[in-house]
Design a protein around this motif. Sequence first.
Motif, PDB file in Angstrom:
ATOM      1  N   PRO A 245       3.637  -8.679   6.813  1.00 46.61           N
ATOM      2  CA  PRO A 245       4.833  -8.194   6.111  1.00 46.61           C
ATOM      3  C   PRO A 245       5.854  -7.634   7.105  1.00 46.61           C
ATOM      4  CG  PRO A 245       2.849  -7.471   4.986  1.00 46.61           C
ATOM      5  CD  PRO A 245       2.400  -8.074   6.285  1.00 46.61           C
ATOM      6  N   PRO A 246       7.133  -7.598   6.729  1.00 40.41           N
ATOM      7  CA  PRO A 246       8.170  -7.070   7.632  1.00 40.41           C
ATOM      8  C   PRO A 246       7.864  -5.669   8.146  1.00 40.41           C
ATOM      9  CG  PRO A 246       9.176  -8.146   5.742  1.00 40.41           C
ATOM     10  CD  PRO A 246       7.705  -8.099   5.469  1.00 40.41           C
ATOM     11  N   VAL A 247       7.433  -4.807   7.232  1.00 38.17           N
ATOM     12  CA  VAL A 247       7.036  -3.438   7.589  1.00 38.17           C
ATOM     13  C   VAL A 247       5.692  -3.171   6.921  1.00 38.17           C
ATOM     14  CG1 VAL A 247       7.616  -0.990   7.540  1.00 38.17           C
ATOM     15  CG2 VAL A 247       9.451  -2.691   7.678  1.00 38.17           C
ATOM     16  N   VAL A 248       4.719  -2.722   7.702  1.00 37.77           N
ATOM     17  CA  VAL A 248       3.402  -2.436   7.130  1.00 37.77           C
ATOM     18  C   VAL A 248       3.135  -0.941   7.193  1.00 37.77           C
ATOM     19  CG1 VAL A 248       2.450  -4.695   7.669  1.00 37.77           C
ATOM     20  CG2 VAL A 248       2.218  -2.857   9.327  1.00 37.77           C
ATOM     21  N   GLN A 249       2.530  -0.425   6.139  1.00 34.81           N
ATOM     22  CA  GLN A 249       2.123   0.972   6.087  1.00 34.81           C
ATOM     23  C   GLN A 249       0.646   1.053   6.418  1.00 34.81           C
ATOM     24  OE1 GLN A 249       3.081   3.040   2.470  1.00 34.81           O
ATOM     25  NE2 GLN A 249       1.863   4.842   3.009  1.00 34.81           N
ATOM     26  N   LEU A 250       0.338   1.711   7.530  1.00 35.66           N
ATOM     27  CA  LEU A 250      -1.037   1.798   7.998  1.00 35.66           C
ATOM     28  C   LEU A 250      -1.688   3.125   7.642  1.00 35.66           C
ATOM     29  CD1 LEU A 250      -0.224   0.180  11.408  1.00 35.66           C
ATOM     30  CD2 LEU A 250      -1.789  -0.810   9.738  1.00 35.66           C
ATOM     31  N   ASN A 251      -0.875   4.127   7.356  1.00 32.62           N
ATOM     32  CA  ASN A 251      -1.387   5.438   6.972  1.00 32.62           C
ATOM     33  C   ASN A 251      -1.131   5.644   5.480  1.00 32.62           C
ATOM     34  OD1 ASN A 251      -2.079   8.105   6.606  1.00 32.62           O
ATOM     35  ND2 ASN A 251      -0.353   8.934   7.782  1.00 32.62           N
ATOM     36  N   PRO A 252      -2.167   5.589   4.643  1.00 35.76           N
ATOM     37  CA  PRO A 252      -1.976   5.704   3.194  1.00 35.76           C
ATOM     38  C   PRO A 252      -1.319   7.013   2.774  1.00 35.76           C
ATOM     39  CG  PRO A 252      -4.222   4.991   3.714  1.00 35.76           C
ATOM     40  CD  PRO A 252      -3.594   5.426   4.998  1.00 35.76           C
ATOM     41  N   GLY A 253      -1.504   8.061   3.560  1.00 33.89           N
ATOM     42  CA  GLY A 253      -0.941   9.359   3.196  1.00 33.89           C
ATOM     43  C   GLY A 253       0.384   9.669   3.851  1.00 33.89           C
ATOM     44  N   ALA A 254       1.032   8.676   4.432  1.00 33.40           N
ATOM     45  CA  ALA A 254       2.273   8.903   5.172  1.00 33.40           C
ATOM     46  C   ALA A 254       3.429   9.267   4.251  1.00 33.40           C
ATOM     47  CB  ALA A 254       2.638   7.664   5.982  1.00 33.40           C
ATOM     48  N   ALA A 255       4.367  10.047   4.784  1.00 37.39           N
ATOM     49  CA  ALA A 255       5.632  10.286   4.092  1.00 37.39           C
ATOM     50  C   ALA A 255       6.421   8.975   4.077  1.00 37.39           C
ATOM     51  CB  ALA A 255       6.414  11.390   4.806  1.00 37.39           C
ATOM     52  N   ALA A 256       7.525   8.961   3.357  1.00 36.15           N
ATOM     53  CA  ALA A 256       8.300   7.728   3.180  1.00 36.15           C
ATOM     54  C   ALA A 256       8.777   7.154   4.512  1.00 36.15           C
ATOM     55  CB  ALA A 256       9.495   7.987   2.276  1.00 36.15           C
ATOM     56  N   PHE A 257       8.852   5.819   4.563  1.00 32.31           N
ATOM     57  CA  PHE A 257       9.336   5.131   5.764  1.00 32.31           C
ATOM     58  C   PHE A 257      10.818   5.427   6.002  1.00 32.31           C
ATOM     59  CE2 PHE A 257      11.577   1.168   7.124  1.00 32.31           C
ATOM     60  CZ  PHE A 257      11.202   1.181   8.455  1.00 32.31           C
TER      61      PHE A 257
END
Length: 318
Positions: A245-257
């Motif tokens: 994907p263009p941007v991947v979220q690797l930390n499930p608990g992260a604040a918004a990108f």
Amino acid sequence: MTSVEGVFTEATAVPKVRSVKLSHLSIELGHLYMDDFKAGRERLLDNFRSVRPWASTATEACSTSVRGRPRISTCFLIDDYFTRFSSPAEVIPALLSAAEETGLQIDYIARESACAQADGVDLATLVQQRLVEEPPVGSNGSRPPSEVSGWLCNGERSPSDRPAEAMAAPAQWRPPRQSAFRNHSIFIDVELWRDEGGRRLWSCPFLAAVWQLQRLGLLRHHGEPVGEPRPITVAELPAEWDALPPVVQLNPGAAAFHAYRTFSALGSRFLGIEVAVRTILSQVSVDSAVAAQVASRAAGEGFPLPDEVVERIGYAFL
């Protein structure tokens, strides 16, 4: 008596602008190019060791201007546009491991090619179409506009060396001149793209300008955000970059990108590129509805947000 002219449009003709979640700050922990990866793990560790104190400083500075606990996310950009190397399944775990060893966590990873096109939308062209180039006083049209030439400057270029008309006095050389300057001009001329073999190759500064707008949550296509982060686990990482994907979220608990402000800790080799980025962004007209939406939300949180987009971007050059 003052007359008022009404303009009527169908409600469905004006796309609704969808908002995105916003952190207070997006911290960029670096860029990765093929040479960096080939140099081995120690190069990655050196990068994160040098970045860590600046990331801590940016976090502390953000905390002083926020009511309560600040929302801060981290990101990292990988070049898969100018060169393709290795695979996401090999590169990303190596990055995560090096960051973790130095006490950092990467929440989001983005592909540089996604700054050109994401989810079937030509993001770079969308931004290029929002460039507002102001012709300098006395311009005679001899230099084509940026949408034709692929070049953008922050003022008035030197006259071209075209032959003088017959019987005319030789043209006097004039220096380039910055549009708004203090004491002395700092003239910048930036290549936005060049066309090669029927393909448009966007420049690194232009893609980096798109990257900043994306992080600031200011890009929309028909009112919809493009290239939104998608959660993915290390076990799900594909073997090909185009499958990522263009941007991947690797930390499930992260604040918004996306965030109200951005901060990038980069090597000094990126200084020239980021100067060009600021030149470009100073001439981008952000969609007024999107800009108003973000400004209203920041005001509602009591979070200071400059009107000028370039003033929302901070750096540390290592």
